[in-house]
Design a protein around this motif. Structure first.
Motif, mmCIF file in Angstrom:
data_model
loop_
_atom_site.group_PDB
_atom_site.id
_atom_site.type_symbol
_atom_site.label_atom_id
_atom_site.label_comp_id
_atom_site.label_asym_id
_atom_site.label_seq_id
_atom_site.Cartn_x
_atom_site.Cartn_y
_atom_site.Cartn_z
ATOM 1 N N LEU A 70 0.816 -1.210 0.000
ATOM 2 C CA LEU A 70 0.000 0.000 0.000
ATOM 3 C C LEU A 70 0.850 1.261 0.000
ATOM 4 O O LEU A 70 0.444 2.294 -0.551
ATOM 5 N N LEU A 71 2.030 1.190 0.633
ATOM 6 C CA LEU A 71 2.903 2.359 0.728
ATOM 7 C C LEU A 71 4.046 2.305 -0.268
ATOM 8 O O LEU A 71 5.039 3.020 -0.120
ATOM 9 N N ASP A 72 3.903 1.484 -1.279
ATOM 10 C CA ASP A 72 4.910 1.406 -2.344
ATOM 11 C C ASP A 72 5.063 2.788 -2.991
ATOM 12 O O ASP A 72 4.069 3.449 -3.316
ATOM 13 N N GLU A 73 6.301 3.223 -3.191
ATOM 14 C CA GLU A 73 6.552 4.568 -3.726
ATOM 15 C C GLU A 73 5.953 4.762 -5.116
ATOM 16 O O GLU A 73 5.633 5.883 -5.502
ATOM 17 N N ARG A 74 5.803 3.689 -5.856
ATOM 18 C CA ARG A 74 5.248 3.820 -7.211
ATOM 19 C C ARG A 74 3.817 4.342 -7.187
ATOM 20 O O ARG A 74 3.414 5.096 -8.087
ATOM 21 N N ILE A 75 3.047 3.976 -6.165
ATOM 22 C CA ILE A 75 1.656 4.427 -6.096
ATOM 23 C C ILE A 75 1.513 5.656 -5.214
ATOM 24 O O ILE A 75 0.715 6.562 -5.501
ATOM 25 N N THR A 76 2.299 5.753 -4.141
ATOM 26 C CA THR A 76 2.178 6.919 -3.254
ATOM 27 C C THR A 76 2.735 8.185 -3.897
ATOM 28 O O THR A 76 2.358 9.293 -3.510
ATOM 29 N N ALA A 77 3.626 8.026 -4.875
ATOM 30 C CA ALA A 77 4.213 9.204 -5.523
ATOM 31 C C ALA A 77 3.217 9.918 -6.429
ATOM 32 O O ALA A 77 3.389 11.105 -6.728
ATOM 33 N N ILE A 78 2.159 9.235 -6.852
ATOM 34 C CA ILE A 78 1.220 9.846 -7.803
ATOM 35 C C ILE A 78 -0.204 9.919 -7.276
ATOM 36 O O ILE A 78 -1.084 10.461 -7.946
ATOM 37 N N THR A 79 -0.471 9.377 -6.090
ATOM 38 C CA THR A 79 -1.815 9.457 -5.518
ATOM 39 C C THR A 79 -1.729 9.820 -4.048
ATOM 40 O O THR A 79 -0.724 9.586 -3.382
ATOM 41 N N ASP A 80 -2.808 10.392 -3.534
ATOM 42 C CA ASP A 80 -2.940 10.631 -2.103
ATOM 43 C C ASP A 80 -4.421 10.684 -1.772
ATOM 44 O O ASP A 80 -5.266 10.649 -2.661
ATOM 45 N N GLY A 81 -4.716 10.741 -0.483
ATOM 46 C CA GLY A 81 -6.105 10.846 -0.061
ATOM 47 C C GLY A 81 -6.957 9.701 -0.577
ATOM 48 O O GLY A 81 -6.544 8.538 -0.593
ATOM 49 N N ARG A 82 -8.174 10.034 -1.032
ATOM 50 C CA ARG A 82 -9.081 8.990 -1.510
ATOM 51 C C ARG A 82 -8.585 8.349 -2.796
ATOM 52 O O ARG A 82 -8.815 7.159 -3.039
#
Length: 316
Positions: A147-159
């Motif tokens: 869930l905290l993988d940088e690939r997804i956290t770098a482009i999304t936040d919040g909902r």
């Protein structure tokens, strides 16, 4: 719908929960004339996108008692583009736009006698795979790592992160090209929604005017745009919102003034594309865009770049 979901949640049969729902004809359920009449359904769909969600209802015979209905259920609903989904529901939804197939694109007919056996094999294969990979995320730390993988956290936040991380988790467990494809899908979604504003009609109108402004050749612009031209732009750029505005036939010039006044804009006599008329200066609209709308996605293809517009906030 609540009883269907709760019945599945209470079942001891493996695989019965969560139950997937497939309501059709959402354009009739959420039409331009049904505002406020589907609040109960909206509450279920809004809350039921994640595990643990519940809807509380009073017992119909014993008003002092309450019933807690489990409402978590994956939902795939379909409808025409005229559907007026509530903004809160859209933020929890993956939207897939489709087109009517041409005669040459018609798919083969689905025949239960011929295809049910194949579909059963697919379902059993997916169930086995899900049971096997679930062990890889059985510990909270293993799930958090994905869930905290940088690939997804770098482009999304919040909902956005909450919604997309569920698909990213499945893609990561599937391996291969799937994590990359998921990230590409997130990026494409963000690019397509850069000018989409979930909110008031006045904000949607500003977004439509900006798209209209950026789609025209720079050499054809005057100092502003008339109310009549704004009506045409709104109908072209955001027909879903403005073709049946407030339940009427379409948005009118008088509506334009009322909507833009919400952002401190007042119409004045200007030189527009078709001569002098009452409208709005681009400079004033640009200020409103910068305050209300998210930044537009820049076109990075140098070969297709237009020459910069002097004094424009969109000059490259």
């Amino acid at each position: 719908m609540l009883r269907i979901i709760s019945s599945a949640a209470a079942s001891d049969e493996p695989g019965s929960y969560p139950v997937s729902l497939f309501p059709d004809e959402l354009d009739r359920t959420y039409s331009a004339h049904s505002a406020g009449s589907q609040d109960d359904l909206t509450i279920i769909l809004n809350a039921g996108y994640k595990r643990g969600a519940a809807v509380v209802r009073a017992h119909k015979d014993k008003q002092t008692e309450v019933i807690r209905y489990d409402c978590f259920a994956p939902v795939a609903f379909a409808g025409l583009a005229t559907a007026r989904l509530p903004d809160a529901l859209v933020t929890r939804t993956f939207v897939v736009h489709t087109k009517r197939a041409t005669r040459d694109e018609r798919p083969a007919s689905f025949l239960p006698v011929a295809h049910d056996r194949d579909l059963l094999a697919v379902r059993e294969s997916l169930s086995r795979w899900a049971a096997e990979v679930a062990e890889r995320i059985s510990e909270p730390a293993d799930m958090l790592a994905i869930l905290l993988d940088e690939r997804i956290t770098a482009i999304t936040d919040g909902r956005d992160h909450e919604i997309w991380s569920c698909l990213f988790t499945v893609a990561t467990l599937a391996g291969g090209v799937w994590p990359v494809r998921c990230i590409e899908a997130v990026t494409l979604m963000q690019e397509e929604s850069a000018d989409h504003v979930s909110g008031s009609p006045s904000a949607r109108l500003l977004a439509a005017i900006r798209r209209h402004y950026m789609s025209r050749p720079a050499s054809r612009w005057n100092i502003g745009i008339s109310k009549d031209d704004i009506v045409s732009a709104a109908l072209e750029m955001d027909a879903l919102t403005f073709e049946r505005f407030n339940g009427r036939d379409e948005v009118r010039p008088d509506d334009i003034g009322a909507l833009l006044r919400e952002h401190g804009l007042k119409s004045i006599r200007i030189r527009a594309a078709h001569g002098r008329a009452y409208g709005y200066r681009w400079a004033d609209l640009e200020d409103a865009w910068s305050r209300v709308l998210p930044p537009p996605v820049e076109d990075t293809d140098d070969e297709d770049e237009e020459p910069p517009r002097p004094g424009s906030v969109f000059a490259r």
